[in-house]
Design a protein around this motif. Structure first.
Motif, PDB file in Angstrom:
ATOM      1  N   GLU A 169       1.158  -2.651  46.409  1.00 58.82           N
ATOM      2  CA  GLU A 169      -0.244  -2.603  45.965  1.00 58.82           C
ATOM      3  C   GLU A 169      -0.307  -2.456  44.443  1.00 58.82           C
ATOM      4  O   GLU A 169      -1.065  -3.159  43.768  1.00 58.82           O
ATOM      5  N   TYR A 204      -3.265  -4.607  43.258  1.00 55.93           N
ATOM      6  CA  TYR A 204      -4.223  -3.942  42.369  1.00 55.93           C
ATOM      7  C   TYR A 204      -4.378  -4.657  41.015  1.00 55.93           C
ATOM      8  O   TYR A 204      -5.512  -4.820  40.549  1.00 55.93           O
ATOM      9  N   HIS A 209      -3.518   7.381  44.913  1.00 47.99           N
ATOM     10  CA  HIS A 209      -2.061   7.252  45.083  1.00 47.99           C
ATOM     11  C   HIS A 209      -1.350   8.428  44.410  1.00 47.99           C
ATOM     12  O   HIS A 209      -0.439   9.017  44.990  1.00 47.99           O
ATOM     13  N   HIS A 244      -7.757   7.579  51.826  1.00 53.91           N
ATOM     14  CA  HIS A 244      -7.467   6.451  50.941  1.00 53.91           C
ATOM     15  C   HIS A 244      -7.514   5.115  51.703  1.00 53.91           C
ATOM     16  O   HIS A 244      -8.102   4.137  51.234  1.00 53.91           O
ATOM     17  N   GLU A 304      -9.949   1.850  51.129  1.00 52.71           N
ATOM     18  CA  GLU A 304      -9.444   0.484  50.921  1.00 52.71           C
ATOM     19  C   GLU A 304     -10.029  -0.463  51.958  1.00 52.71           C
ATOM     20  O   GLU A 304     -10.441  -1.580  51.634  1.00 52.71           O
TER      21      GLU A 304
HETATM   22 FE   LIG Z   1      -3.397   2.166  48.394  1.00 53.25          FE
END
Ligand SMILES: [Fe+2]
Ligand SMILES: [Fe+2]
Length: 144
Positions: free
Chosen positions: A50, A55, A75, A109, A113
């Motif tokens: 990611e 990202y 994270h 988290h 997402e």
């Molecule tokens: Fe993540």
């Protein structure tokens, strides 16, 4: 496989494993260690692909920038808790409590997402771009 499907599959696996780890006790240290090690490996690879591939591509789009910044902070938060957990013996009575905190933060988290971030991703990326990102992440996973 497109990027969102790939990430969701990883996340589903992590959720299942987290439930299994949460069910272990100080008396089942060996099972706890095995399942935790498997979970940590999967989460680490997932976080890395990611941060290295998904990202940065998403952050190119102004409307997605804030959600990427928030995800990076989440994270870091999980990484910090995991560091504490690594310092705790598997048979320590504090292990389960620390793991619960890890699990709650990872679940939060993932939730963010799968709702906000992936929704924006479908708006800003084309189908081809999502396929390309998925292929890059698959290749990166395979090389680890
Ligand atoms: Fe993540
Ligand atoms: Fe994720």
């Amino acid at each position: 496989m497109d990027a969102i499907t790939l990430l969701k599959e990883d996340q589903q696996k992590a959720k299942t494993l987290m439930t299994e780890v949460a069910a272990t006790t100080e008396r089942g240290v060996k099972t706890r260690e095995q399942k935790w090690t498997k979970l940590l490996k999967g989460l680490t690879i997932h976080e890395n692909i990611e941060e290295e591939i998904f990202y940065p591509a998403l952050a190119q789009h102004p409307k997605a920038k804030d959600i990427v910044l928030e995800a990076l902070e989440e994270h870091h938060l999980v990484d910090d808790i995991v560091e504490q957990l690594k310092d705790t013996p598997f048979d320590d009575e504090h292990w389960a409590a620390k793991f619960k905190l890890t699990k709650e933060n990872v679940e939060h988290h993932i939730e963010e997402e799968e709702t906000e971030m992936f929704k924006i991703s479908r708006q800003v990326f084309t189908t081809d771009e999502l396929e390309e990102l998925g292929a890059s992440m698959e290749a990166s996973k395979a090389g680890r």
